[in-house]
Design an enzyme around this catalytic site. Sequence first.
Site, short mmCIF file in Angstrom:
data_model
loop_
_atom_site.label_atom_id
_atom_site.label_comp_id
_atom_site.label_asym_id
_atom_site.label_seq_id
_atom_site.Cartn_x
_atom_site.Cartn_y
_atom_site.Cartn_z
N ASP A 37 6.19 135.68 105.64
CA ASP A 37 6.25 135.98 107.67
C ASP A 37 7.42 134.75 107.35
O ASP A 37 7.72 133.81 108.24
CB ASP A 37 5.15 135.84 107.88
CG ASP A 37 5.11 136.38 109.73
OD1 ASP A 37 6.71 135.92 110.41
OD2 ASP A 37 4.11 136.09 109.70
N HIS A 38 8.77 135.65 107.71
CA HIS A 38 9.86 134.17 108.65
C HIS A 38 10.85 135.49 109.28
O HIS A 38 11.07 136.84 109.18
CB HIS A 38 10.69 134.07 107.02
CG HIS A 38 10.30 132.40 105.98
ND1 HIS A 38 11.07 131.95 105.20
CD2 HIS A 38 9.01 132.36 106.45
CE1 HIS A 38 10.57 130.92 105.38
NE2 HIS A 38 8.94 130.66 105.48
N GLY A 106 3.05 126.15 110.08
CA GLY A 106 4.86 126.61 110.31
C GLY A 106 5.33 125.93 110.25
O GLY A 106 5.09 125.34 109.36
N GLU A 107 6.78 126.09 110.57
CA GLU A 107 7.97 126.54 110.14
C GLU A 107 8.89 125.69 111.15
O GLU A 107 9.31 127.08 112.22
CB GLU A 107 8.78 126.09 109.15
CG GLU A 107 8.56 126.40 107.19
CD GLU A 107 9.02 127.36 106.35
OE1 GLU A 107 9.19 126.61 105.58
OE2 GLU A 107 8.27 127.56 106.44
N SER A 173 -2.19 121.19 103.07
CA SER A 173 -0.93 120.62 102.81
C SER A 173 -1.69 118.93 102.25
O SER A 173 -1.47 118.22 101.86
CB SER A 173 0.52 120.00 102.91
OG SER A 173 0.16 119.70 104.53
N THR A 191 -0.30 125.84 98.75
CA THR A 191 1.24 125.00 97.22
C THR A 191 1.36 123.53 96.37
O THR A 191 2.40 124.90 95.42
CB THR A 191 2.22 125.61 98.22
OG1 THR A 191 2.42 124.56 99.00
CG2 THR A 191 2.77 126.73 99.07
#
Length: 321
Positions: A37-38, A106-107, A173, A191
């Site tokens: 989702d980007h 998010g990023e 993470s 990840t």
Amino acid sequence: MVRIGYTLLGEQASPKDLVANAVAAEQAGFDLAVASDHYFPWLDAQGHAPFVFSVLGAVAQATDTIDLMTYVTCPIKRYHPTVVAQMAATVDLLADGRFTLGLGSGENLNEHVTGGGWPPVNVRHEMLAEAIQIIQALFTGEYLSYRGDHYQVDSAKLWDVGTPPPKIGVAVSGPQSCELAGELADVMIGTEPKASLGEEFDLAGGAGKPRVGQVPVCYDPDRDTAVERAHELMRWFSLGWKVNSELPGTAAFAAASANTRPADVAESIACGPDVELFVEAVRPYVEAGYTEVALAQVGRGSQADFIRWAEAELLPELRKL
């Protein structure tokens, strides 16, 4: 037996191609399809970034059995949590209950577009916790009014939501995100093949819940071609989450990964036609307790070939794990 997924990488494919790839993945026997989702791709060379919930709505209608998940949606800035709840509930109904809402903090790459600056990670986790609580409350179908430190909701209600509602996954993470996921999520998303992430998730209340991982791969009959493609499109992958979440745009990702060599990429991404190499890339996730692993094939024009090869050669070997 671990379930094997296919990744709809919206950063490297058009909306119609993503739908076609999802249909092919279901027919080939993949168990789930996870979708990024980007708002931006990581690198200009990838060239795409369609709206994932429109894509998933189309995928839901074009498929019958494959499970669907966002990997992952950030509900703290670009989207308000009330809107995320509505989007997720609608996709889940279209998919007859096959959808899991994967969430994360998010990023900067994607969230900067609405302005206002990029919060520090501890604030992002606070915002994510509030957002999840809002989404969960709306999934009940009841009216919600809410006032927290970061969000306000005024008499909101979802008029179309399934029973049961979508499951919620949370990306982890480190200790802080594992604690949040263990307390609030139905699914852990990771990840990295670190057993410690699952252990911390378990301690916070996640014991017995599914956990989904993702592995980038680059199939091609010619290994050198695969390595070259992976370097062109996925060399940023080795930067790590702490860097990737902070970079503001494609130029920053290109600069940060400028010194990454093709040989470096080949060490971290399985490239070529060797089935055993791909199996060994997945194995650490299985050994770390992941119950589902999604493969992310690098390359715009390589998806159909990869899916056919996976059906014939790779999936039977991965099932043995």
